[in-house]
Scaffold this motif. Structure first.
Motif, PDB file in Angstrom:
ATOM      1  N   ILE A 257      22.112  32.502 -18.153  1.00 34.81           N
ATOM      2  CA  ILE A 257      22.543  32.705 -16.864  1.00 34.81           C
ATOM      3  C   ILE A 257      21.514  32.213 -15.821  1.00 34.81           C
ATOM      4  O   ILE A 257      21.627  31.591 -14.783  1.00 34.81           O
ATOM      5  N   LEU A 258      20.033  32.297 -16.100  1.00 34.09           N
ATOM      6  CA  LEU A 258      19.122  31.879 -15.143  1.00 34.09           C
ATOM      7  C   LEU A 258      18.872  30.649 -15.026  1.00 34.09           C
ATOM      8  O   LEU A 258      18.731  30.131 -14.069  1.00 34.09           O
ATOM      9  N   VAL A 259      18.974  29.885 -16.331  1.00 34.48           N
ATOM     10  CA  VAL A 259      19.253  28.522 -16.196  1.00 34.48           C
ATOM     11  C   VAL A 259      20.327  27.839 -15.164  1.00 34.48           C
ATOM     12  O   VAL A 259      20.005  27.061 -14.482  1.00 34.48           O
ATOM     13  N   LEU A 260      21.199  28.475 -15.332  1.00 32.81           N
ATOM     14  CA  LEU A 260      22.423  28.105 -14.670  1.00 32.81           C
ATOM     15  C   LEU A 260      22.435  28.353 -13.100  1.00 32.81           C
ATOM     16  O   LEU A 260      22.571  27.606 -12.190  1.00 32.81           O
ATOM     17  N   LEU A 261      21.659  29.393 -12.705  1.00 32.19           N
ATOM     18  CA  LEU A 261      21.385  29.885 -11.350  1.00 32.19           C
ATOM     19  C   LEU A 261      20.265  28.824 -10.790  1.00 32.19           C
ATOM     20  O   LEU A 261      20.434  28.528  -9.644  1.00 32.19           O
ATOM     21  N   ALA A 262      19.281  28.550 -11.854  1.00 28.35           N
ATOM     22  CA  ALA A 262      18.196  27.631 -11.172  1.00 28.35           C
ATOM     23  C   ALA A 262      18.890  26.245 -10.977  1.00 28.35           C
ATOM     24  O   ALA A 262      18.372  25.550 -10.043  1.00 28.35           O
ATOM     25  N   ILE A 263      19.606  25.783 -11.736  1.00 36.02           N
ATOM     26  CA  ILE A 263      20.384  24.490 -11.388  1.00 36.02           C
ATOM     27  C   ILE A 263      21.176  24.500 -10.317  1.00 36.02           C
ATOM     28  O   ILE A 263      21.246  23.771  -9.534  1.00 36.02           O
ATOM     29  N   ILE A 264      21.928  25.806 -10.244  1.00 37.29           N
ATOM     30  CA  ILE A 264      23.002  25.811  -8.887  1.00 37.29           C
ATOM     31  C   ILE A 264      21.743  25.688  -7.493  1.00 37.29           C
ATOM     32  O   ILE A 264      22.258  25.027  -6.526  1.00 37.29           O
ATOM     33  N   ILE A 265      20.649  26.410  -7.677  1.00 32.98           N
ATOM     34  CA  ILE A 265      19.795  26.541  -6.637  1.00 32.98           C
ATOM     35  C   ILE A 265      19.264  25.073  -6.366  1.00 32.98           C
ATOM     36  O   ILE A 265      18.975  24.864  -4.985  1.00 32.98           O
ATOM     37  N   ALA A 266      19.024  24.544  -7.123  1.00 29.44           N
ATOM     38  CA  ALA A 266      18.086  23.473  -7.298  1.00 29.44           C
ATOM     39  C   ALA A 266      19.372  22.155  -6.432  1.00 29.44           C
ATOM     40  O   ALA A 266      18.992  21.356  -5.474  1.00 29.44           O
ATOM     41  N   VAL A 267      20.476  22.213  -6.995  1.00 23.07           N
ATOM     42  CA  VAL A 267      21.319  21.381  -6.584  1.00 23.07           C
ATOM     43  C   VAL A 267      21.693  21.659  -4.941  1.00 23.07           C
ATOM     44  O   VAL A 267      22.042  20.759  -4.298  1.00 23.07           O
ATOM     45  N   THR A 268      21.599  22.918  -4.730  1.00 22.77           N
ATOM     46  CA  THR A 268      22.025  23.291  -3.484  1.00 22.77           C
ATOM     47  C   THR A 268      20.936  22.883  -2.398  1.00 22.77           C
ATOM     48  O   THR A 268      21.063  22.559  -1.348  1.00 22.77           O
ATOM     49  N   VAL A 269      19.605  23.077  -2.903  1.00 24.84           N
ATOM     50  CA  VAL A 269      18.588  22.682  -2.208  1.00 24.84           C
ATOM     51  C   VAL A 269      18.533  21.129  -1.879  1.00 24.84           C
ATOM     52  O   VAL A 269      18.072  20.505  -0.851  1.00 24.84           O
ATOM     53  N   VAL A 270      18.916  20.404  -2.920  1.00 25.46           N
ATOM     54  CA  VAL A 270      18.898  18.879  -2.783  1.00 25.46           C
ATOM     55  C   VAL A 270      20.198  18.465  -1.776  1.00 25.46           C
ATOM     56  O   VAL A 270      19.815  17.699  -1.196  1.00 25.46           O
ATOM     57  N   CYS A 271      20.954  19.098  -2.022  1.00 24.54           N
ATOM     58  CA  CYS A 271      22.055  18.775  -1.030  1.00 24.54           C
ATOM     59  C   CYS A 271      22.010  18.781   0.383  1.00 24.54           C
ATOM     60  O   CYS A 271      22.278  18.168   1.102  1.00 24.54           O
ATOM     61  N   CYS A 272      21.206  20.066   0.495  1.00 21.18           N
ATOM     62  CA  CYS A 272      21.011  20.655   2.135  1.00 21.18           C
ATOM     63  C   CYS A 272      19.828  19.533   2.663  1.00 21.18           C
ATOM     64  O   CYS A 272      19.926  19.179   3.730  1.00 21.18           O
ATOM     65  N   ARG A 273      18.904  19.225   2.006  1.00 20.87           N
ATOM     66  CA  ARG A 273      17.800  18.272   2.302  1.00 20.87           C
ATOM     67  C   ARG A 273      18.455  16.919   2.567  1.00 20.87           C
ATOM     68  O   ARG A 273      18.143  16.462   3.702  1.00 20.87           O
ATOM     69  N   ARG A 274      19.621  16.560   1.869  1.00 21.66           N
ATOM     70  CA  ARG A 274      20.066  15.147   1.888  1.00 21.66           C
ATOM     71  C   ARG A 274      20.693  15.189   3.428  1.00 21.66           C
ATOM     72  O   ARG A 274      20.745  14.256   4.161  1.00 21.66           O
ATOM     73  N   ASN A 275      21.564  16.447   3.286  1.00 28.71           N
ATOM     74  CA  ASN A 275      22.348  16.529   4.756  1.00 28.71           C
ATOM     75  C   ASN A 275      21.697  16.460   5.808  1.00 28.71           C
ATOM     76  O   ASN A 275      21.984  16.139   7.075  1.00 28.71           O
TER      77      ASN A 275
END
Length: 290
Positions: A257-275
């Motif tokens: 669960i922690l790994v999945l949360l970390a992946i979701i957070i990382a993807v979210t951060v990357v997407c926000c920076r790109r936008n």
């Protein structure tokens, strides 16, 4: 002078006897370690050593004080085991057996009496070992009782081609001893039942209990009263989350669960920076004149 001659004659006679005995023992060695082995009335007589081609073994047996008998499969045999299961028909009588060392089949000997070794007394009813029983558990609706249904073990005995159980042989003399404990504890309790259906009450509600069962025959000598322990079976009880899943599984699930949360957070951060970067690029482009 006469006394001296008598002593010499007696000494010569003793030497002859010793020589004759040695000769017999050397030609046909006595059986060693003659032992009864019996479980659920499957009864074998065993001994050693393995005979050479120059001699064989014959087994005599009888109820103590009665005429001797022979098993046709154990006459001048090269084996060191004799199955007497179906020969010992009087289960409550005490038997003894002798293993004779004799010439092999087809050979003759001038000996009048062959070397022999006698067994210890054996009573099938009193001395056969009892194997472990099997049973199933049915929990009560109140969650504070269980009933064990014990399967009476089969024996090696038959009556009109029907295989007999321990209950058929021992009848009311057969009881069952139950040893039980809470699955979460090491403290043990015991209960003796006169029947194959064992009901245990006043258990802690919802708790899982573990049980083992032994045949118990109180009429026997103390060291022969109890049979072998059954396999341990446990009731389900009200199982908690940790009972269903091991600690390793729980830890693995949390890490996943922690790994999945970390992946979701990382993807979210990357997407926000790109936008954000794309937005800044658009704001920095000058307007074209019309």
């Amino acid at each position: 002078m006469w006394k001296t001659g008598a002593k010499v004659s007696l000494l010569a006679l003793c030497m002859d006897v010793l020589f004759f005995t040695h000769l017999v023992s050397g030609s046909f060695p006595r059986a060693q370690n003659v032992t009864w082995t019996s479980t659920n009335f499957k009864t074998l007589l065993t001994w050693g050593p393995k005979p050479s081609e120059e001699y064989s073994y014959t087994v005599d047996f009888s109820v103590i004080g009665q005429d001797r008998q022979q098993n046709p499969h154990c006459i001048r045999s090269g084996e060191t085991t004799c199955d007497l299961t179906r020969s010992l028909t009087q289960l409550k009588k005490t038997y003894e057996a002798e293993v004779l060392s004799e010439p092999p089949r087809g050979a003759t000997s001038d000996l009048i009496e062959f070397p022999h070794t006698r067994s210890e007394p054996f009573c099938p009813y009193q001395d056969t070992d009892i194997d472990k029983p099997d049973f199933k558990i049915v929990e009560g609706k109140d969650k504070r009782s269980v009933t064990l249904y014990v399967v009476d073990p089969l024996t090696a005995l038959f009556n009109n081609q029907q295989q007999l159980t321990l209950r058929d042989v021992f009848a009311d003399d057969l009881q069952y001893k139950v040893t039980y404990r809470r699955a979460s504890s090491t403290g043990k309790k015991t209960y003796v039942s006169k029947t194959s259906q064992v009901e245990l009450t006043k258990l802690d509600q919802g708790e899982s209990y573990c049980f083992t069962v032994q045949a118990y025959i109180p009429s026997r000598s103390t060291n022969k009263q109890l049979g072998a322990f059954s396999h341990t079976h446990c009731s389900e009880g009200e199982r908690s989350f940790t009972d269903v899943y091991s600690v390793q599984v729980i830890i693995g699930g949390v890490l996943l669960i922690l790994v999945l949360l970390a992946i979701i957070i990382a993807v979210t951060v990357v997407c926000c920076r790109r936008n954000r970067a794309q937005k800044n690029e658009k704001e920095g482009v000058p307007l074209r004149s019309v």
